[in-house]
Design an enzyme around this catalytic site. Structure first.
Site, PDB file in Angstrom:
ATOM      1  CG  PHE A 141       5.763   5.267   1.979  1.00  0.00           C
ATOM      2  CD1 PHE A 141       6.724   5.530   2.945  1.00  0.00           C
ATOM      3  CD2 PHE A 141       5.204   3.996   1.933  1.00  0.00           C
ATOM      4  CE1 PHE A 141       7.124   4.548   3.839  1.00  0.00           C
ATOM      5  CE2 PHE A 141       5.598   3.003   2.815  1.00  0.00           C
ATOM      6  CZ  PHE A 141       6.557   3.284   3.778  1.00  0.00           C
ATOM      7  N   PRO A 197       0.822  -1.223   0.000  1.00  0.00           N
ATOM      8  CG  PRO A 197      -0.941  -1.607   1.489  1.00  0.00           C
ATOM      9  CD  PRO A 197       0.377  -2.189   1.017  1.00  0.00           C
ATOM     10  CB  CYS A 198       1.119   3.929  -2.431  1.00  0.00           C
ATOM     11  SG  CYS A 198      -0.563   4.435  -2.903  1.00  0.00           S
ATOM     12  CD  GLN A 199      -3.419   3.498   0.788  1.00  0.00           C
ATOM     13  OE1 GLN A 199      -2.443   2.765   0.773  1.00  0.00           O
ATOM     14  NE2 GLN A 199      -4.626   3.084   0.433  1.00  0.00           N
TER      15      GLN A 199
END
Length: 202
Positions: free
Chosen positions: A110, A106-108
């Site tokens: 960063f 998951p990118c949230q």
């Protein structure tokens, strides 16, 4: 990317974590890899994977499973889809049988569009990726994330990720901070004799 011929012999294998709607999985499949397992937490993404498996992933379908200790399917059998938390998944049965382990944690944590809590965000799943690498011991790893991970505020953690991918089998104890784990590993590497020298990646 050139289309693979219909008769391509897919002897190479892959496992896909954080599969989402299957974009990265499609690319890996088109490169000639036979999928052995998919993992995705989001229910709608799982529905998309199941609905498009035959057309976009080249499989005869996906079989949703609840077993946290799945086994690789036989050639010609549907790839299993584990539609739950990757942190619960035990991939030890896949050890030595996977050419490519791919996934985009998951990118949230960063992303420039979020609160940017980084490694302190409970959605940070890089540790789960490292665990999977230790269990599967693939020949290669594809791990993608957002450009925000390269911001100066995450520089130390990004280097830690790189170090984990280089030396994934030095396991971190849960009670140990990643900073301390990384420092211990650097000290260990500094005291080992070096038989090969590699130029830095550009």
């Amino acid at each position: 990317m050139n289309d693979q011929p219909e008769s391509v012999n897919r002897t190479r294998t892959s496992v896909e974590l954080f599969a989402g709607g299957g974009g990265l999985a499609m690319a890996v499949h088109e490169a000639g890899f036979r999928p052995l397992l998919f993992n995705e937490f989001n229910k709608r993404a799982c529905q998309t994977l199941v609905a498009s498996a035959r057309k976009t992933l080249g499989t005869d379908g996906l079989v949703e499973i609840e077993d946290i200790r799945p086994k690789p399917p036989a050639v010609g059998q549907p790839a299993p889809l584990y539609p739950a938390d990757v942190q619960d998944l035990d991939l030890t049965a896949f050890e030595g049988q996977v050419d490519v382990l791919a996934g985009g944690p998951p990118c949230q944590p960063f992303s420039a569009g979020g609160v940017a809590k980084g490694d302190e965000d409970k959605r940070n799943m890089f540790p789960a990726m490292f665990k999977a690498i230790r269990q599967v011991r693939p020949k290669a790893v594809i791990c993608e994330n957002v450009r925000g991970l390269l911001r100066p505020s995450f520089a130390d953690y990004f280097q830690y990720i790189v170090n984990e991918l280089r030396l994934p089998h030095q396991q971190r104890v849960d009670s140990t901070r990643w900073q301390d784990h990384d420092a211990d590993r650097r000290r260990s590497q500094a005291t080992r004799p070096h038989h090969h020298s590699y130029p830095p990646a550009r």
